[in-house]
Every structure is written in structure tokens, then in C-alpha cells.
Design an enzyme around this catalytic site. Structure first.
Site, PDB file in Angstrom:
ATOM      1  N   ASP A  29      -2.764   4.115 -17.496  1.00 26.29           N
ATOM      2  CA  ASP A  29      -1.618   4.685 -18.191  1.00 26.29           C
ATOM      3  C   ASP A  29      -0.704   3.547 -18.653  1.00 26.29           C
ATOM      4  OD1 ASP A  29      -0.127   7.774 -18.038  1.00 26.29           O
ATOM      5  OD2 ASP A  29       1.071   6.026 -18.616  1.00 26.29           O
ATOM      6  N   ASN A  84      -1.213  18.293 -16.310  1.00 24.34           N
ATOM      7  CA  ASN A  84      -0.082  19.021 -16.883  1.00 24.34           C
ATOM      8  C   ASN A  84      -0.627  19.905 -18.003  1.00 24.34           C
ATOM      9  OD1 ASN A  84       1.823  17.700 -15.216  1.00 24.34           O
ATOM     10  ND2 ASN A  84       1.859  15.935 -16.598  1.00 24.34           N
ATOM     11  N   VAL A  93       0.576  14.792 -24.430  1.00 21.75           N
ATOM     12  CA  VAL A  93      -0.587  14.466 -25.258  1.00 21.75           C
ATOM     13  C   VAL A  93      -1.585  15.616 -25.121  1.00 21.75           C
ATOM     14  CG1 VAL A  93      -2.439  12.831 -25.734  1.00 21.75           C
ATOM     15  CG2 VAL A  93      -0.222  11.987 -24.896  1.00 21.75           C
ATOM     16  N   HIS A  97      -6.230  15.720 -19.910  1.00 17.96           N
ATOM     17  CA  HIS A  97      -6.354  14.492 -19.110  1.00 17.96           C
ATOM     18  C   HIS A  97      -5.974  14.765 -17.671  1.00 17.96           C
ATOM     19  CE1 HIS A  97      -2.423  14.596 -21.127  1.00 17.96           C
ATOM     20  NE2 HIS A  97      -1.914  14.039 -20.042  1.00 17.96           N
ATOM     21  N   ILE A  98      -6.653  14.055 -16.800  1.00 19.20           N
ATOM     22  CA  ILE A  98      -6.370  14.094 -15.367  1.00 19.20           C
ATOM     23  C   ILE A  98      -5.656  12.793 -15.024  1.00 19.20           C
ATOM     24  CG2 ILE A  98      -7.366  14.206 -13.048  1.00 19.20           C
ATOM     25  CD1 ILE A  98      -9.946  15.362 -14.538  1.00 19.20           C
ATOM     26  N   HIS A  99      -4.450  12.902 -14.489  1.00 18.73           N
ATOM     27  CA  HIS A  99      -3.758  11.721 -13.969  1.00 18.73           C
ATOM     28  C   HIS A  99      -4.318  11.422 -12.579  1.00 18.73           C
ATOM     29  CE1 HIS A  99      -0.120  11.769 -16.744  1.00 18.73           C
ATOM     30  NE2 HIS A  99      -0.517  13.027 -16.898  1.00 18.73           N
TER      31      HIS A  99
END
Ligand code: 5GP
Length: 111
Positions: A29, A84, A93, A97-99
Site C-alpha cells: 500500500d 471495505n 478504489v 482488494h484485501i488489505h
């Protein structure tokens, strides 16, 4: 619809990649919230989790497994995996996506 992550996928925008396979790509990130903060995205441009189709379930399952492997690769014994889903939940965005977050003590609940 292409997003900034779509442009990272096709190499138009640089990113520090830490893992990739035929399903997805993981990169650091740009604004890390912890010592380790990685984003794992599918190559398939699913906008948000709630727009995944039932047929995407095996793909998302493989990516969750990959997320644990990436955390281990980073030396994390404990990690937080965050998705999210929607602007009201903090999504900025619109490419799923997986944080993968870790490397410090993480409080709960998040903000
Ligand atoms: P979201 O808020 O949508 O769940 O997460 C988007 C994440 O993407 C944020 O943590 C943000 O710092 C990160 N991000 C936004 N633009 C870029 C970029 O161009 N490169 C990288 N590596 N990360 C980005």
C-alpha cells in the site's frame, strides 16, 4: 471500468509487488497503516465484494488462502485481513482488494 489498481495490474503504474499468480497480484500500500500493509487484488476486475458472483467464490477463497501465505511470507504471526465494501465502509478504489495489515498491535473496533 479501469481503476488505479487496473493500471497497476497492467503495469501502467508502478507498485512494489510482493506476490502474484494467475489469480491475483499483491503489492505494498502506498500509504501504509502499519509496518506491513499489502493489498491483494484479483486480476478479474470485480468492483466490490458485494458484486462478486457465486461463480467467483472459488477465486475469492483461493485469494484468502494466498493472503495468509503472504502474511507468513512477511513474517506475520497475527494479521488483519480487511475488505471495505462500498464508500460508506471506506472503499476508495473500486477494484476488490484485501488489505493485509500487521506488524504492530491492532486495536478493535477499527474506526
Ligand atoms: P480502500 O480505502 O479502497 O479500502 O483502500 C484503498 C487503498 O489503496 C488505500 O489504503 C490506499 O492507500 C491505497 N492506494 C491508493 N492508490 C494507490 C496507488 O496508486 N498505489 C498503491 N500501492 N496503493 C494505493
Amino acid at each position: 471500468m479501469s481503476t488505479i489498481f487496473g493500471r497497476i495490474l497492467n503495469g501502467e503504474i508502478p507498485a512494489t509487488r510482493v506476490w502474484e499468480d494467475e489469480d491475483g497480484v499483491a503489492f505494498r500500500d502506498v500509504n501504509p497503516q502499519a509496518p506491513t500493509h499489502i493489498l491483494l487484488i484479483p486480476r478479474k476486475p470485480i468492483a466490490r465484494l458485494s458484486e462478486m458472483a457465486a461463480e467467483d467464490a472459488p477465486l475469492i477463497g483461493r485469494l484468502m488462502h494466498a493472503a495468509t501465505q503472504i502474511a507468513a511470507q512477511e513474517g506475520l504471526t497475527d494479521a488483519r485481513y480487511v475488505i471495505n465494501d462500498g464508500a460508506g465502509a471506506g472503499q476508495t478504489v473500486f477494484h476488490l482488494h484485501i488489505h493485509i495489515i500487521g506488524g504492530r498491535d491492532l486495536g478493535w473496533p477499527p474506526g
